[in-house]
Design a protein around this motif. Sequence first.
Motif, mmCIF file in Angstrom:
data_model
loop_
_atom_site.group_PDB
_atom_site.id
_atom_site.type_symbol
_atom_site.label_atom_id
_atom_site.label_comp_id
_atom_site.label_asym_id
_atom_site.label_seq_id
_atom_site.Cartn_x
_atom_site.Cartn_y
_atom_site.Cartn_z
ATOM 1 N N VAL A 27 0.817 -1.214 0.000
ATOM 2 C CA VAL A 27 0.000 0.000 0.000
ATOM 3 C C VAL A 27 0.852 1.265 0.000
ATOM 4 O O VAL A 27 0.713 2.121 -0.887
ATOM 5 C CB VAL A 27 -0.960 0.008 1.215
ATOM 6 C CG1 VAL A 27 -1.776 1.311 1.234
ATOM 7 C CG2 VAL A 27 -1.886 -1.189 1.168
ATOM 8 N N LEU A 28 1.710 1.439 0.984
ATOM 9 C CA LEU A 28 2.402 2.707 1.156
ATOM 10 C C LEU A 28 3.412 2.985 0.045
ATOM 11 O O LEU A 28 3.404 4.064 -0.556
ATOM 12 C CB LEU A 28 3.093 2.726 2.523
ATOM 13 C CG LEU A 28 3.662 4.075 2.969
ATOM 14 C CD1 LEU A 28 2.572 5.128 2.968
ATOM 15 C CD2 LEU A 28 4.294 3.957 4.355
ATOM 16 N N LEU A 29 4.304 2.027 -0.244
ATOM 17 C CA LEU A 29 5.311 2.255 -1.278
ATOM 18 C C LEU A 29 4.700 2.484 -2.661
ATOM 19 O O LEU A 29 5.094 3.431 -3.356
ATOM 20 C CB LEU A 29 6.299 1.090 -1.308
ATOM 21 C CG LEU A 29 7.294 1.020 -0.127
ATOM 22 C CD1 LEU A 29 8.187 -0.206 -0.263
ATOM 23 C CD2 LEU A 29 8.128 2.296 -0.072
ATOM 24 N N ILE A 168 -11.150 1.843 6.850
ATOM 25 C CA ILE A 168 -11.177 2.856 7.912
ATOM 26 C C ILE A 168 -9.771 3.093 8.462
ATOM 27 O O ILE A 168 -9.348 4.247 8.654
ATOM 28 C CB ILE A 168 -12.137 2.417 9.038
ATOM 29 C CG1 ILE A 168 -13.588 2.471 8.543
ATOM 30 C CG2 ILE A 168 -11.966 3.305 10.268
ATOM 31 C CD1 ILE A 168 -14.593 1.965 9.560
ATOM 32 N N CYS A 169 -9.033 2.016 8.707
ATOM 33 C CA CYS A 169 -7.661 2.153 9.204
ATOM 34 C C CYS A 169 -6.799 2.926 8.213
ATOM 35 O O CYS A 169 -6.014 3.814 8.609
ATOM 36 C CB CYS A 169 -7.061 0.777 9.481
ATOM 37 S SG CYS A 169 -7.817 -0.110 10.847
ATOM 38 N N LEU A 170 -6.942 2.606 6.938
ATOM 39 C CA LEU A 170 -6.136 3.289 5.924
ATOM 40 C C LEU A 170 -6.547 4.753 5.795
ATOM 41 O O LEU A 170 -5.694 5.631 5.595
ATOM 42 C CB LEU A 170 -6.294 2.565 4.577
ATOM 43 C CG LEU A 170 -5.414 3.066 3.423
ATOM 44 C CD1 LEU A 170 -3.942 3.037 3.823
ATOM 45 C CD2 LEU A 170 -5.632 2.212 2.181
ATOM 46 N N LEU A 176 -4.018 11.325 9.122
ATOM 47 C CA LEU A 176 -2.929 11.641 10.056
ATOM 48 C C LEU A 176 -1.644 11.986 9.316
ATOM 49 O O LEU A 176 -0.936 12.933 9.673
ATOM 50 C CB LEU A 176 -2.687 10.465 11.002
ATOM 51 C CG LEU A 176 -3.793 10.185 12.026
ATOM 52 C CD1 LEU A 176 -3.458 8.934 12.834
ATOM 53 C CD2 LEU A 176 -3.984 11.380 12.949
ATOM 54 N N LEU A 177 -1.357 11.229 8.250
ATOM 55 C CA LEU A 177 -0.166 11.510 7.446
ATOM 56 C C LEU A 177 -0.247 12.890 6.815
ATOM 57 O O LEU A 177 0.739 13.641 6.809
ATOM 58 C CB LEU A 177 -0.005 10.437 6.369
ATOM 59 C CG LEU A 177 1.172 10.628 5.401
ATOM 60 C CD1 LEU A 177 2.505 10.576 6.152
ATOM 61 C CD2 LEU A 177 1.144 9.572 4.296
ATOM 62 N N THR A 207 -3.612 9.614 -3.286
ATOM 63 C CA THR A 207 -3.526 8.243 -3.790
ATOM 64 C C THR A 207 -3.903 7.236 -2.713
ATOM 65 O O THR A 207 -4.619 6.258 -2.979
ATOM 66 C CB THR A 207 -2.100 7.955 -4.300
ATOM 67 O OG1 THR A 207 -1.746 8.917 -5.295
ATOM 68 C CG2 THR A 207 -2.017 6.560 -4.914
ATOM 69 N N LEU A 208 -3.454 7.486 -1.472
ATOM 70 C CA LEU A 208 -3.841 6.612 -0.364
ATOM 71 C C LEU A 208 -5.351 6.667 -0.131
ATOM 72 O O LEU A 208 -5.983 5.661 0.182
ATOM 73 C CB LEU A 208 -3.106 7.023 0.911
ATOM 74 C CG LEU A 208 -1.645 6.602 1.041
ATOM 75 C CD1 LEU A 208 -1.012 7.250 2.265
ATOM 76 C CD2 LEU A 208 -1.528 5.081 1.126
ATOM 77 N N GLY A 209 -5.930 7.865 -0.294
ATOM 78 C CA GLY A 209 -7.371 8.010 -0.138
ATOM 79 C C GLY A 209 -8.147 7.181 -1.145
ATOM 80 O O GLY A 209 -9.178 6.580 -0.812
ATOM 81 N N ILE A 210 -7.646 7.113 -2.365
ATOM 82 C CA ILE A 210 -8.302 6.286 -3.388
ATOM 83 C C ILE A 210 -8.133 4.808 -3.057
ATOM 84 O O ILE A 210 -9.040 3.998 -3.281
ATOM 85 C CB ILE A 210 -7.720 6.613 -4.776
ATOM 86 C CG1 ILE A 210 -8.094 8.043 -5.170
ATOM 87 C CG2 ILE A 210 -8.226 5.627 -5.831
ATOM 88 C CD1 ILE A 210 -7.508 8.491 -6.472
#
Length: 446
Positions: A27-29, A168-170, A176-177, A207-210
Amino acid sequence: MEENGEARGLAEGKILSIWMILFVVLVLLPSMFRVSLGISHFYVKLLIKILEWATLQTEEGVKKQKVLALENLISTGIIQREETSMEQEIAGQRPGHFSFADVMYFSKKGCEAVAEDEVTRRFSSEELVSWNLLSRTNANLHHVNWQLTVVWVIGILVRYCLLMPFRICLAVFSILLLVLATTVVGQFPNGRVKCWLSNQVQMICATLGIRCLSGVVHFHNRENRPQEGGICVANHTSPLDVLILASDACYSLVGQVHGGLLGLIQKSCMQTSQHVLFERSELKDRHLVRKKIREHIADKAKLPILIFPEGTCINNTSVMMFKKGSFEVGGTIHPVAIKYDPRFGDAFWNSTKYSIMTYIFNVLTSWAIVCNVWYLPPMVKEEEEDAVHFANRVKAVIAAQGGMSVLPWDGGLKRKKVKESFKEEQQKKYCQIIIENGSVGNGNVC
């Protein structure tokens, strides 16, 4: 007992470490480098197969049970009628004079509007041709046969027990990020480094939101992406529009100051980027809005400004009236068409019915958010073309690309009543018909 507790603690620590590694790698990378591992695309393709199977099961079940035809069970809710103007229906029926029969025309139009007019249905969720296994959309056909019931129950468990907690966690991690990263970047002195870091933070968080929504976005004609000092104009369906566009490019936003969660995100973004935000009272001052937008686009070093001229969310079946203010300030307009695929989830936000938290919950428990984004060639206002005609020209281009209908109505009708000036305009039009026909006929006017 102590040894068992220590062993259990070590096992839990190892499991947590594995999950953290998987989160970073999967996910993050990929979000940081804005690349896709193909997981979301595979998930959507699997969903398509399941929904196609569910549609066949539904059709066969309806036939076996000899109930109503599928078209009647899943109605689109649209009344088919011929669209004719007042001039065509009244002027050609008789010689020019007032007749009580004209009352029937207005009565018929009034009944059609009350039953199902073409405006208010754009402010409710789009009805689908086939059921998408979501219990809150269309007819619930999960009792057609036991196989479909089993798949529907499994779908509920997957969406609510597996996907929703992860999403929800993501989402919390992404917010927060964003808050922490913008706070840190905001301490940098103004310059290229701060600008670059700010853009990277916003695009990574978008991108994380998507990813939170299992989103799949197809961008077309990226060579037409908005440039610095320009105005990006798009149709408006959902707050997700900003998230989707921000994952591919950075923008300065024009909008109303919000409180709560949206207000927190706005304040975070304002630490690193220059957005044009207004209080509700200031939005009524059109001159102030135009002035701030004009000052922003005059600086070619600033990010392109993103505007949704409809002013409210429409259900992605049509494009309604574009407010002319965005087209009076000059500059280059970069049209963008956004079209969501309603099979996987309802992206439309009916703000008159749902709060932002209810809407977020509905989106997080949908199958996915899938959409297409088209960057259209830039447009400029032609000589002797006023802002209204320019706005209509841009609106027509966006609607044509997205396969949506064009409506001349103001999206403000979502919350307000029809203006008295419009009623007076219809009255004047009717009187003009009577006068013109009367002058041609026997001269009996009223």
